[in-house]
Write a protein that holds these residues in place. Structure first.
Motif, short mmCIF file in Angstrom:
data_model
loop_
_atom_site.label_atom_id
_atom_site.label_comp_id
_atom_site.label_asym_id
_atom_site.label_seq_id
_atom_site.Cartn_x
_atom_site.Cartn_y
_atom_site.Cartn_z
N TRP A 76 0.80 -0.93 -0.04
CA TRP A 76 0.09 0.00 0.07
C TRP A 76 1.01 1.36 0.05
O TRP A 76 2.07 1.18 0.42
N GLN A 77 0.19 2.36 -0.39
CA GLN A 77 1.29 3.55 -0.53
C GLN A 77 0.28 4.57 0.00
O GLN A 77 -1.05 4.62 -0.24
N ALA A 78 0.83 5.79 0.63
CA ALA A 78 0.04 7.05 1.07
C ALA A 78 1.14 8.16 1.01
O ALA A 78 2.27 8.00 1.16
N ARG B 64 5.19 3.84 2.07
CA ARG B 64 4.86 2.54 1.61
C ARG B 64 4.77 1.40 2.90
O ARG B 64 5.47 1.48 3.79
N GLU C 158 -9.77 1.61 0.38
CA GLU C 158 -8.73 2.58 1.41
C GLU C 158 -8.57 2.07 2.59
O GLU C 158 -9.36 1.41 3.21
N ALA D 6 -4.23 5.42 2.72
CA ALA D 6 -3.40 4.51 2.05
C ALA D 6 -4.08 3.85 0.96
O ALA D 6 -5.30 3.46 1.20
#
Length: 343
Positions: free
Chosen positions: A232-234, A248, A310, A331
Motif C-alpha cells: 500500500w502507498q500513502a 509505503r 482505502e 493509504a
C-alpha cells in the motif's frame, strides 16, 4: 456548585460517567487509545472525550463543564508537557481560562473520583507548580501508562474504574489445562479481547502474553480476514513544515495477526504488536528523533479503518524531544500489486 451553575446547559449532553481530561499537544494519542478501550469496556455513552462528544454548533466550554459535573470519575492524562509550558511565559495551566485547569478544578471541587494517569514516565508536578485549586490533585493516587505495557496498564485502569463506579470486576473464565497461573489473574475472554484491541503490550509479560495472543487469534479465527495483505502507498503530510512524504506499507499475516513494514520518512520500519479484525488494523513502529545531536526514542502508533479500497489512518507519535499532533492520511493499494497470500 458546578451543577447549579450549569442548570441552563444543553439537555442533549449524555450523562457520561467517565470524563477524560487531556491536553491535545501532550497526550492526544494516548487519550484516543484509552477512550477506545474504555468505550469498548463500559460503552461509548458512558465515556466523554471532547473530540467525539461535542457536536457541531455546541458551546465547547459549556458542554465540557456540564460533562464534568455529571461524571463520577475524572481521568487526568498527564504527559511530560501537561502543564503547557511556553517559552518566556508561565505555563498554560496558570491561565484562569485554560480548559485543562477548568476541567480538573471542577472535578476536584465537585467531589469526583479523580485518577491522575502518568504517561510514559511523566511525574506528578509539585504543589508549588499548580494553581491553588489544583493542588489537591498531587495527593491523589496515580496510575502509570506506558507505550510498551499499554494493554496491562489499561487493564489495571479498567479494574480501578469498576471499583470506583461500584461495579463488580469482570467474571473470570475457567482456566484451560496446562496454561499455568497466568489465567488466574483475569478472565481469559476479556483479557484476550483487550490484547486484540490494543496490542502494544509489555515484553515483561512473556509467555503469558503469548498465550493471550493465541487466545485472541482463536477468538477471531471464525471472522473472515480483510483483504489487506500486500503493498500500500500513502501521501503523508507530517506535523512540521515542508514534511510531505510518500510512504509505503507492506502487510502480511493471517487471521488476527499482522506483520510487515511501514515506512517513516521513506525508511521502512518493522511492524510491532500488529493486529487486525473486521473493524480495522493497528500496529506500532519505533524510530529515533534526533535533536541537538542526540537521538531520542519515539513510538508511532497507527490505527487504520478499512473503507472500500482505502485504509484511513491516524498516526500519533509519542516520546521524542518535541510535541506532535495526530496525523491523518489515506493509504491505497499499489497499482498492479495483487494481494499477497497469507503466510
Amino acid at each position: 456548585m458546578l451543577r447549579q451553575c450549569l442548570a441552563g446547559a444543553h439537555d442533549t449532553m449524555p450523562n457520561a460517567q467517565i470524563f477524560i481530561s487531556y491536553r491535545r499537544d501532550d497526550a492526544a494519542g494516548y487519550a484516543r487509545a484509552v477512550y477506545a478501550e474504555l468505550a469498548r469496556q463500559f460503552g461509548a455513552e458512558r465515556v466523554f472525550m471532547d473530540v467525539d462528544d461535542i457536536g457541531a454548533g455546541q458551546m465547547f466550554d459549556e458542554v465540557i463543564q456540564r460533562a464534568v459535573g455529571e461524571s463520577k470519575v475524572l481521568l487526568v492524562m498527564m504527559g511530560k508537557r501537561w502543564q503547557g509550558e511556553r517559552e518566556g511565559r508561565p505555563p498554560r495551566i496558570a491561565d484562569a481560562g485554560d480548559f485543562v485547569r477548568l476541567e480538573v478544578a471542577a472535578g476536584l471541587a465537585d467531589g469526583l473520583h479523580v485518577i491522575p494517569l502518568l504517561l510514559d514516565g511523566a511525574t506528578m508536578p509539585g504543589e508549588a507548580q499548580l494553581p491553588e485549586e489544583l493542588r489537591p490533585l498531587v495527593r491523589r493516587n496515580a496510575l502509570e501508562i506506558g507505550n510498551t505495557r499499554f494493554a496491562a496498564d489499561v487493564q489495571r485502569l479498567v479494574a480501578a474504574l469498576r471499583e470506583a463506579l461500584g461495579e463488580p470486576p469482570a467474571a473470570p473464565a475457567s482456566a484451560p489445562p496446562n496454561r499455568g497461573g497466568w489465567w488466574l489473574l483475569a478472565g481469559a475472554l476479556s483479557v484476550a479481547a483487550l490484547v486484540a484491541a490494543w496490542p502494544w503490550r509489555s515484553p515483561a509479560i512473556g509467555d503469558g502474553a503469548a498465550a493471550l495472543e493465541r487466545a485472541a487469534a482463536s477468538a477471531v479465527a471464525s471472522t473472515p480476514r480483510p483483504d489487506i495483505n500486500g503493498e500500500w502507498q500513502a501521501e503523508v503530510n507530517y506535523d512540521w513544515p515542508n514534511a510531505r512524504y510518500v510512504e509505503r506499507f507492506v502487510f502480511g499475516g493471517e487471521t488476527g495477526s499482522l506483520h510487515g513494514s511501514a515506512s517513516f520518512l521513506r525508511v521502512p520500519r518493522g511492524l510491532l504488536e500488529g493486529a487486525i479484525d473486521a473493524n480495522g488494523l493497528r500496529f506500532i513502529t519505533r524510530t529515533d528523533e534526533v535533536a541537538g545531536g542526540a537521538g531520542t526514542a519515539t513510538v508511532h502508533l497507527y490505527r487504520g479503518t478499512l473503507a472500500g479500497k482505502e485504509i484511513r489512518f491516524v498516526m500519533q507519535t509519542e516520546g521524542g524531544a518535541s510535541a506532535h499532533v495526530p496525523v491523518e492520511f489515506v493509504a491505497r493499494r499499489v497499482a498492479g500489486a495483487a494481494s499477497s497470500p497469507s503466510k
